[in-house]
Design an enzyme around this catalytic site. Sequence first.
Site, PDB file in Angstrom:
ATOM      1  N   SER A 153      26.578  25.386 -27.217  1.00 12.32           N
ATOM      2  CA  SER A 153      25.350  25.677 -27.864  1.00 12.32           C
ATOM      3  C   SER A 153      24.393  24.596 -28.407  1.00 12.32           C
ATOM      4  CB  SER A 153      26.049  26.378 -29.377  1.00 12.32           C
ATOM      5  OG  SER A 153      24.880  26.919 -30.114  1.00 12.32           O
ATOM      6  N   HIS A 213      23.622  29.073 -24.675  1.00 10.68           N
ATOM      7  CA  HIS A 213      23.181  30.652 -25.358  1.00 10.68           C
ATOM      8  C   HIS A 213      22.160  30.621 -26.185  1.00 10.68           C
ATOM      9  CE1 HIS A 213      26.101  30.257 -29.073  1.00 10.68           C
ATOM     10  NE2 HIS A 213      25.247  29.289 -29.093  1.00 10.68           N
TER      11      HIS A 213
END
Length: 194
Positions: free
Chosen positions: A99, A124
């Site tokens: 992330s 993501h």
Amino acid sequence: MNGYVPYVIEQSGLSERSYDIYSRLLKDRIVFLGAAIDDQIANSIVAQLLFLEAENPKKDIYLYINSPGGSTSAGFAIYDTMQFVKPSIHTICTGMAASFAAILLLAGTKGKRFALPNSEIMIHQPSGGAQGQASDLAITAKRILGIREKLVTVTSERTGQSPEKVAKDMDRDYFMSAEEALEYGIVDQIITSV
């Protein structure tokens, strides 16, 4: 950084000095991100980067990352500071950079972004939740889409991948091995020793 923090003892001449391990690493210009990114962690990392720049703006900084990611606003505080300070910043993934931690990994100085052989990197799109009136939901959705666009732009610019490819890859959790992160342009080299 919660839990047990080891201490090291240094001896010089007749005196001894005890340091927590993070303070001792900081003496060698090493910053360690080993937790989820929240405001407290971000403020600590930002303060360390600013301190090291003030101490010597020409000497490189080493940011070791093993983090599941976290808050985008806290993450951007670290990212922007990394771009703001004068020293080159080596980023080294030890374990996981997922992330926003992956964004920090690729934010290092180009040519100085590394992963250890068994590292895992994941990118993501941002996520968030909202409740309330339709207008409140629309405001939140607009904000999240704006953050997504910033993440796509940063990742594209720093990896050389097209914005379209990055947007497609970020649509869901996109996991990469160290080798795949090297091919993607997130890191510049896989290292096994210093």
